[in-house]
Scaffold this motif. Structure first.
Motif, PDB file in Angstrom:
ATOM      1  N   GLY A 320       0.808  -1.220   0.000  1.00 18.86           N
ATOM      2  CA  GLY A 320       0.000   0.000   0.000  1.00 18.86           C
ATOM      3  C   GLY A 320       0.838   1.264   0.000  1.00 18.86           C
ATOM      4  N   ASP A 321       2.015   1.232   0.608  1.00 19.53           N
ATOM      5  CA  ASP A 321       2.911   2.392   0.588  1.00 19.53           C
ATOM      6  C   ASP A 321       3.485   2.642  -0.807  1.00 19.53           C
ATOM      7  OD1 ASP A 321       2.762   3.392   3.177  1.00 19.53           O
ATOM      8  OD2 ASP A 321       4.218   1.961   3.950  1.00 19.53           O
ATOM      9  N   VAL A 322       3.465   1.606  -1.648  1.00 12.28           N
ATOM     10  CA  VAL A 322       4.015   1.739  -2.999  1.00 12.28           C
ATOM     11  C   VAL A 322       2.941   2.171  -3.995  1.00 12.28           C
ATOM     12  CG1 VAL A 322       5.168   0.508  -4.897  1.00 12.28           C
ATOM     13  CG2 VAL A 322       5.781   0.002  -2.522  1.00 12.28           C
ATOM     14  N   ILE A 323       1.779   1.504  -3.973  1.00 13.64           N
ATOM     15  CA  ILE A 323       0.754   1.793  -4.983  1.00 13.64           C
ATOM     16  C   ILE A 323      -0.482   2.472  -4.405  1.00 13.64           C
ATOM     17  CG2 ILE A 323       1.535  -0.117  -6.418  1.00 13.64           C
ATOM     18  CD1 ILE A 323      -0.909  -1.711  -5.505  1.00 13.64           C
ATOM     19  N   GLY A 324      -0.546   2.664  -3.075  1.00 14.21           N
ATOM     20  CA  GLY A 324      -1.669   3.353  -2.450  1.00 14.21           C
ATOM     21  C   GLY A 324      -2.559   2.404  -1.669  1.00 14.21           C
ATOM     22  N   PRO A 325      -3.061   2.824  -0.490  1.00 15.78           N
ATOM     23  CA  PRO A 325      -3.863   1.928   0.351  1.00 15.78           C
ATOM     24  C   PRO A 325      -5.170   1.468  -0.283  1.00 15.78           C
ATOM     25  CG  PRO A 325      -3.847   4.168   1.238  1.00 15.78           C
ATOM     26  CD  PRO A 325      -2.835   4.132   0.143  1.00 15.78           C
ATOM     27  N   PHE A 326      -5.862   2.364  -1.013  1.00 10.44           N
ATOM     28  CA  PHE A 326      -7.128   1.976  -1.645  1.00 10.44           C
ATOM     29  C   PHE A 326      -6.910   0.899  -2.700  1.00 10.44           C
ATOM     30  CE2 PHE A 326      -9.052   5.871   0.083  1.00 10.44           C
ATOM     31  CZ  PHE A 326     -10.325   5.411   0.390  1.00 10.44           C
ATOM     32  N   ASN A 327      -5.824   1.016  -3.470  1.00 11.12           N
ATOM     33  CA  ASN A 327      -5.569   0.073  -4.557  1.00 11.12           C
ATOM     34  C   ASN A 327      -5.290  -1.337  -4.057  1.00 11.12           C
ATOM     35  OD1 ASN A 327      -5.870   2.125  -6.429  1.00 11.12           O
ATOM     36  ND2 ASN A 327      -3.699   2.628  -6.468  1.00 11.12           N
ATOM     37  N   VAL A 328      -4.892  -1.477  -2.804  1.00  6.90           N
ATOM     38  CA  VAL A 328      -4.679  -2.798  -2.212  1.00  6.90           C
ATOM     39  C   VAL A 328      -5.905  -3.223  -1.402  1.00  6.90           C
ATOM     40  CG1 VAL A 328      -3.197  -4.173  -0.705  1.00  6.90           C
ATOM     41  CG2 VAL A 328      -2.197  -2.356  -2.101  1.00  6.90           C
ATOM     42  N   MET A 329      -6.495  -2.272  -0.681  1.00  7.15           N
ATOM     43  CA  MET A 329      -7.599  -2.589   0.230  1.00  7.15           C
ATOM     44  C   MET A 329      -8.850  -3.066  -0.504  1.00  7.15           C
ATOM     45  SD  MET A 329      -9.431  -0.079   3.008  1.00  7.15           S
ATOM     46  CE  MET A 329     -10.042   1.018   1.703  1.00  7.15           C
ATOM     47  N   ILE A 330      -9.199  -2.433  -1.626  1.00  2.00           N
ATOM     48  CA  ILE A 330     -10.442  -2.784  -2.321  1.00  2.00           C
ATOM     49  C   ILE A 330     -10.415  -4.227  -2.835  1.00  2.00           C
ATOM     50  CG2 ILE A 330     -11.866  -2.256  -4.347  1.00  2.00           C
ATOM     51  CD1 ILE A 330     -11.206   0.721  -3.829  1.00  2.00           C
ATOM     52  N   PRO A 331      -9.342  -4.685  -3.497  1.00  2.79           N
ATOM     53  CA  PRO A 331      -9.316  -6.110  -3.876  1.00  2.79           C
ATOM     54  C   PRO A 331      -9.379  -7.054  -2.672  1.00  2.79           C
ATOM     55  CG  PRO A 331      -7.661  -4.887  -5.110  1.00  2.79           C
ATOM     56  CD  PRO A 331      -8.208  -3.953  -4.083  1.00  2.79           C
ATOM     57  N   CYS A 332      -8.721  -6.689  -1.565  1.00  2.84           N
ATOM     58  CA  CYS A 332      -8.791  -7.520  -0.352  1.00  2.84           C
ATOM     59  C   CYS A 332     -10.221  -7.629   0.154  1.00  2.84           C
ATOM     60  CB  CYS A 332      -7.898  -6.933   0.746  1.00  2.84           C
ATOM     61  SG  CYS A 332      -6.128  -7.175   0.499  1.00  2.84           S
ATOM     62  N   THR A 333     -10.974  -6.525   0.069  1.00  4.90           N
ATOM     63  CA  THR A 333     -12.359  -6.512   0.551  1.00  4.90           C
ATOM     64  C   THR A 333     -13.255  -7.368  -0.333  1.00  4.90           C
ATOM     65  OG1 THR A 333     -11.953  -4.236   1.284  1.00  4.90           O
ATOM     66  CG2 THR A 333     -14.225  -4.994   1.312  1.00  4.90           C
ATOM     67  N   VAL A 334     -13.090  -7.239  -1.649  1.00  6.92           N
ATOM     68  CA  VAL A 334     -13.898  -8.035  -2.581  1.00  6.92           C
ATOM     69  C   VAL A 334     -13.631  -9.527  -2.387  1.00  6.92           C
ATOM     70  CG1 VAL A 334     -14.295  -8.548  -5.024  1.00  6.92           C
ATOM     71  CG2 VAL A 334     -14.040  -6.170  -4.287  1.00  6.92           C
ATOM     72  N   ILE A 335     -12.358  -9.891  -2.269  1.00  6.23           N
ATOM     73  CA  ILE A 335     -12.008 -11.301  -2.076  1.00  6.23           C
ATOM     74  C   ILE A 335     -12.565 -11.817  -0.747  1.00  6.23           C
ATOM     75  CG2 ILE A 335     -10.082 -12.903  -1.763  1.00  6.23           C
ATOM     76  CD1 ILE A 335      -8.490 -11.080  -3.713  1.00  6.23           C
ATOM     77  N   SER A 336     -12.501 -10.991   0.321  1.00  7.46           N
ATOM     78  CA  SER A 336     -13.055 -11.401   1.615  1.00  7.46           C
ATOM     79  C   SER A 336     -14.550 -11.681   1.512  1.00  7.46           C
ATOM     80  CB  SER A 336     -12.808 -10.319   2.673  1.00  7.46           C
ATOM     81  OG  SER A 336     -11.433 -10.122   2.900  1.00  7.46           O
ATOM     82  N   GLY A 337     -15.280 -10.801   0.789  1.00  9.61           N
ATOM     83  CA  GLY A 337     -16.718 -11.009   0.608  1.00  9.61           C
ATOM     84  C   GLY A 337     -17.017 -12.300  -0.134  1.00  9.61           C
ATOM     85  N   GLY A 338     -16.211 -12.609  -1.157  1.00 10.22           N
ATOM     86  CA  GLY A 338     -16.401 -13.857  -1.890  1.00 10.22           C
ATOM     87  C   GLY A 338     -16.051 -15.073  -1.049  1.00 10.22           C
ATOM     88  N   LEU A 339     -14.990 -14.965  -0.240  1.00  8.58           N
ATOM     89  CA  LEU A 339     -14.559 -16.097   0.583  1.00  8.58           C
ATOM     90  C   LEU A 339     -15.588 -16.487   1.640  1.00  8.58           C
ATOM     91  CD1 LEU A 339     -10.776 -15.240   1.125  1.00  8.58           C
ATOM     92  CD2 LEU A 339     -11.677 -17.253  -0.039  1.00  8.58           C
ATOM     93  N   LEU A 340     -16.417 -15.534   2.062  1.00  9.32           N
ATOM     94  CA  LEU A 340     -17.427 -15.872   3.069  1.00  9.32           C
ATOM     95  C   LEU A 340     -18.363 -16.977   2.582  1.00  9.32           C
ATOM     96  CD1 LEU A 340     -18.115 -12.307   4.431  1.00  9.32           C
ATOM     97  CD2 LEU A 340     -17.624 -14.291   5.860  1.00  9.32           C
ATOM     98  N   PHE A 341     -18.607 -17.019   1.250  1.00  9.97           N
ATOM     99  CA  PHE A 341     -19.419 -18.115   0.721  1.00  9.97           C
ATOM    100  C   PHE A 341     -18.677 -19.451   0.836  1.00  9.97           C
ATOM    101  CE2 PHE A 341     -21.575 -14.623  -1.636  1.00  9.97           C
ATOM    102  CZ  PHE A 341     -22.878 -14.918  -1.250  1.00  9.97           C
ATOM    103  N   LEU A 342     -17.330 -19.398   0.795  1.00 12.67           N
ATOM    104  CA  LEU A 342     -16.551 -20.632   0.871  1.00 12.67           C
ATOM    105  C   LEU A 342     -16.509 -21.221   2.272  1.00 12.67           C
ATOM    106  CD1 LEU A 342     -13.493 -19.921  -1.454  1.00 12.67           C
ATOM    107  CD2 LEU A 342     -15.567 -21.203  -1.958  1.00 12.67           C
ATOM    108  N   MET A 343     -16.990 -20.478   3.271  1.00 14.71           N
ATOM    109  CA  MET A 343     -17.038 -21.053   4.613  1.00 14.71           C
ATOM    110  C   MET A 343     -17.951 -22.268   4.646  1.00 14.71           C
ATOM    111  SD  MET A 343     -17.587 -19.037   8.209  1.00 14.71           S
ATOM    112  CE  MET A 343     -18.055 -19.895   9.718  1.00 14.71           C
ATOM    113  N   PHE A 344     -18.875 -22.367   3.673  1.00 14.17           N
ATOM    114  CA  PHE A 344     -19.726 -23.555   3.580  1.00 14.17           C
ATOM    115  C   PHE A 344     -18.887 -24.817   3.364  1.00 14.17           C
ATOM    116  CE2 PHE A 344     -22.904 -20.328   2.205  1.00 14.17           C
ATOM    117  CZ  PHE A 344     -23.857 -20.584   3.169  1.00 14.17           C
TER     118      PHE A 344
END
Length: 452
Positions: A320-344
């Motif tokens: 995030g210090d290299v490319i910006g916090p938003f540019n790293v955080m948003i993909p992490c958030t999307v992947i986290s939302g998708g992974l919640l379905f994999l808890m099944f």
């Protein structure tokens, strides 16, 4: 010096190579003299970006997060133990209110603690917070079985208030030492919480279900907290003068903050994400045990997730210090939302380990980057504490209600229906990612850069 007829006003005009600066105006009349100075704009503070005291302060912050946010992330151990032993007559949603109230006060305390930090009361905050927290956790060790009010008073309210005074100052003080590497420094501080969650989860599971029992298990954690918080109070130091020590400091423009649409989209996105993000941290151990996995596997489900989160709170921050916090955080958030379905799929050993590793890493990336992302909307260094405090306060309401909602959705007439809380958590996390994307777009237009 040029005289001016009415009043004897004179000006010194200094011409440098780059600009014209008015340095002084003098006016005199009889025995009284009035001096009016038009001074240069204040020079922005410099940041060492490292050094012994800087890293000692980061280490102290990690110790505080180890004790506080680490305890929050290991609440799944308490949830499982209370459900089967100490509070077995209460519903899952009733028990989750204890952890949710604790988490709410940790974040809501950011508003008053942030203000006190800005005014120069850093050591007062962490000293008082340490005392309240330690007193409350020792009181929790004395709580009796099936006495809900004793546990919620000690763990939910007492420990929560102590955490609220400790949490935000421990993170914000890194801004006194780091600017270019601020996200990385905050990530190292937040990594302390993941390490604490791993150690507390394993230790408490073994002590609660062994010969030590609940009382001595909690006391063991309390003695660790005593040593770490005492050391942190000695190690951490502020560097920049507080607002109280700078009477000429520019006041924070609260009206501008409240009307900053991009910032509020970021706050709403963070709130929606936190509304569902902690559901696995509270319920993964119960989920695995209810699906027939051995108690030992259930014991280690949350530590695996928190161990992965340790890397999720450091590696994305350096990126995030290299490319910006938003540019790293948003993909992490999307992947986290998708992974919640994999808890099944976490109904066997392989599924539980895979889910814990992946979800711990990507959710950790969001948790550690939301603070520097919210701070990036600041137009002035003086605004950082206020913006982070407001963000924490609003997020707190999502953390107060998210897990009890999941508890109410999962338990129907005494039986567990898991798809309901997991769908709820996934939808709100993905909705939060959409708001964060819109906030990033508005900030990009304001700053005219994509490195955000």
């Amino acid at each position: 010096m040029t005289p001016v007829p009415d009043g004897g006003l004179s000006l010194n005009v200094a011409l440098s190579k780059s600009n014209l600066v008015l340095t002084k105006s003098e006016i005199s009349s009889g025995d009284a003299e009035l001096a009016t100075r038009v001074e240069k704009p204040p020079v922005p503070p410099s940041f060492p970006e490292g050094g012994l005291q800087a890293w000692l302060t980061v280490l102290g912050g990690s110790m505080i997060l180890f004790c506080t946010f680490g305890a929050v992330q290991s609440f799944g151990v308490y949830q499982a133990y209370y459900s089967s032993h100490y509070l077995s007559q209460y519903a899952a949603s009733d028990i989750s209110w204890i952890g949710s109230l604790q988490t709410f006060l940790l974040f809501a305390g950011g508003l008053p603690a942030g203000k006190l930090f800005d005014e120069g009361y850093f050591h007062h905050c962490i000293g008082a917070g340490s005392l309240i927290y330690l007193f409350s956790i020792f009181m929790l060790s004395l709580a009796k079985p099936h006495q809900y009010y004793q546990i919620i008073l000690a763990q939910g309210i007492g420990m929560g208030i102590g955490m609220g005074l400790l949490f935000l100052p421990a993170i914000s003080v890194t801004s006194h030492y780091f600017r270019r590497r601020r996200a990385a420094a905050m990530g190292v501080v937040l990594a302390g919480s993941s390490l604490g969650a791993v150690i507390y989860s394993i230790m408490l599971n073994n002590l609660f279900n062994g010969s030590a029992g609940f009382g001595w298990g909690v006391r063991a954690a309390a003695f660790i907290d005593l040593g770490l918080l005492g050391t942190a109070n000695l190690l951490m130091k502020t560097r920049l003068p507080s607002r109280r020590e700078r009477p000429d400091a520019k006041p924070v423009d609260v009206k501008a903050i409240l009307s900053d649409l991009g910032y509020w989209l970021c706050v709403i996105g963070a709130t929606l994400t936190f509304w569902g993000l902690f559901v696995p941290f509270f319920y993964l151990q119960v989920f695995s045990e209810k699906h027939g996995l051995s108690k030992n596997i259930g014991f280690y489900a949350i530590p695996i997730m928190n161990a992965s989160s340790l890397f999720g709170r450091t590696i994305p921050n350096f990126l995030g210090d290299v490319i910006g916090p938003f540019n790293v955080m948003i993909p992490c958030t999307v992947i986290s939302g998708g992974l919640l379905f994999l808890m099944f799929a976490a109904t066997n050993l392989g599924g539980t380990i895979a889910f814990g590793i992946l979800y711990g890493f990507f959710s950790g990336g969001f948790i550690s980057l939301i603070t520097p992302a919210a701070a990036s909307f600041s137009r002035d260094l003086n605004e950082i504490g206020t913006r982070i405090g407001i963000t924490s306060f609003v997020i707190a309401f999502a953390l107060l209600t998210g897990n009890p909602i999941a508890g109410a959705l999962v338990q129907v007439n005494g039986s567990y229906t898991w798809y309901r809380p997991l769908v709820f958590a996934s939808v709100v996390v993905l909705a939060g990612a959409a708001c964060l994307t819109a906030a990033r777009s508005m900030l990009s237009e304001r700053k005219n850069t994509n490195r955000l």
